[in-house]
Write an enzyme that holds these catalytic residues in place. Structure first.
Site, PDB file in Angstrom:
ATOM      1  N   ASP A   1      12.775   2.280   3.483  1.00 37.21           N
ATOM      2  CA  ASP A   1      13.690   1.647   4.432  1.00 37.21           C
ATOM      3  C   ASP A   1      13.350   0.167   4.523  1.00 37.21           C
ATOM      4  OD1 ASP A   1      14.552   4.208   4.788  1.00 37.21           O
ATOM      5  OD2 ASP A   1      13.991   4.370   6.897  1.00 37.21           O
TER       6      ASP A   1
ATOM      7  N   ASP B   1      24.681  12.331   9.063  1.00 34.79           N
ATOM      8  CA  ASP B   1      23.660  12.008  10.058  1.00 34.79           C
ATOM      9  C   ASP B   1      24.108  12.607  11.383  1.00 34.79           C
ATOM     10  OD1 ASP B   1      22.430  10.434   8.073  1.00 34.79           O
ATOM     11  OD2 ASP B   1      23.650   8.711   8.622  1.00 34.79           O
TER      12      ASP B   1
END
Length: 263
Positions: A8, A130
Site C-alpha cells: 500500500d 470491499d
C-alpha cells in the site's frame, strides 16, 4: 491458493492502515521497490499494490513506483486505487501492471465495467468487493453503496469482471481473522477466481482459507509486515516466523511522516 503481498503506497512510502483509516497508517518502508523485491524473494506469487492517495482522491499518483517495481520483479502486479477512467487503466497496464483492481467506478457508473472489459479484456480486471457488514463500500471505503455483497459479486461477473477481490473492511489490518463464512459463500456462488483479503493474522487463518474449495488466492498485508505469517506458512501449512531482515523497517503513527500470471 496463490499468495499475493500487499504493498500500500501513500506519499511514496509503504504503509498499512487499520480498517482503511488514513489516520491509522503505519509506515514500514520508504523504498517501495526494495519492498517488492523482498516479497518476491520471500516467495510471493504476486504483488497487490494499492495507491491509497488515488483511492481517497480518485486520481492515481503512484504509477512511477509501479513502473519502477515492474522493471525489477518477475511476479505479476495487480494495481488498484484511483483507476476511474479507461485511460487511467490503460496507462497502468502500460506501466507494467498485469491486472487492475476496479472498485468505485464499477459501482458508480454501470456502463464502465462492460466498456472496460471490451477494451482491455476481462482477464485483466479485478473487481473489488470491499464490504462492511455485507454491504459494498467505495471511495476509499468511506461511502456505502447499498449493494449486498453476493448480489454485487453476481453483477460484477455479468458485467465483465475476470477476478473478484473480497475484503472485509471491518477486520482489514486487524490480524483478527478473515471472514470465512462470506468468503466461502462467494466462492460457492460465483464461478470466478476470487482473492480473499482482510484479517489474516496467523498461519491457521491461511489453513482455513486453503480449505475453501476453489478459492483462487489471498492477499497478505499487515501479517507479513508484523511477521505473524510468512509465505512459508502458506506453502507448507506449518508455523514459523517469516524473514524480514532485508527490508528496512520504519514506523510512524501517521503516513504524513513519510490468469496472466507471468510476464
Amino acid at each position: 491458493m496463490k499468495l499475493f503481498a500487499a504493498i500500500d503506497l501513500l506519499g511514496g512510502k509503504v504503509v498499512r492502515l487499520r480498517q482503511g483509516k488514513r489516520e491509522s497508517a503505519t509506515v514500514y518502508s520508504d523504498d517501495p521497490v526494495a519492498a517488492a523485491l523482498h516479497w518476491e524473494r520471500e516467495g510471493a506469487d504476486g504483488l497487490h499494490i494499492v495507491d491509497l492517495e488515488g483511492a481517497f482522491s480518485g486520481a492515481s499518483s503512484s504509477l512511477p513506483w509501479v513502473e519502477a517495481i515492474a522493471k525489477r520483479v518477475r511476479i505479476p502486479i495487480q494495481l488498484g486505487g484511483g483507476l476511474r477512467t479507461e485511460e487511467a487503466v490503460e496507462e497502468a497496464l502500460a506501466r507494467g501492471a498485469s491486472r487492475v483492481v476496479i472498485g468505485t467506478r464499477a459501482w458508480e457508473e454501470p456502463e464502465f465495467l462492460p466498456k472496460l472489459a471490451a477494451r482491455v479484456g476481462p482477464e485483466r480486471i479485478v473487481v473489488a468487493l470491499d464490504a462492511r457488514n455485507g454491504e459494498v463500500r467505495i471511495a476509499g471505503w468511506e461511502r456505502g453503496t447499498g449493494k449486498k455483497l453476493i448480489d454485487a459479486a453476481r453483477h460484477a461477473q455479468t458485467q465483465g469482471a475476470g477476478f473478484l477481490l473480497y475484503t472485509d473492511v471491518s477486520v482489514d489490518g486487524m490480524l483478527s481473522g478473515p471472514d470465512l463464512e462470506r468468503t466461502r459463500e462467494l466462492v460457492q456462488t460465483v464461478p470466478l477466481p476470487i482473492f480473499a483479503s482482510g484479517g489474516i493474522g496467523k498461519p491457521e487463518d491461511l489453513r482455513s482459507l486453503e480449505r475453501i474449495p476453489r478459492l483462487y488466492g489471498a492477499v497478505l498485508g499487515r501479517a507479513i509486515y508484523e511477521k505473524t505469517v510468512s509465505f512459508h506458512d502458506g506453502r507448507a501449512e506449518v508455523g514459523g516466523e517469516g524473514s524480514f531482515s532485508r527490508l528496512s523497517h520504519k514506523r510512524s503513527s501517521a503516513a504524513g511522516e513519510m490468469d496472466p500470471e507471468a510476464r
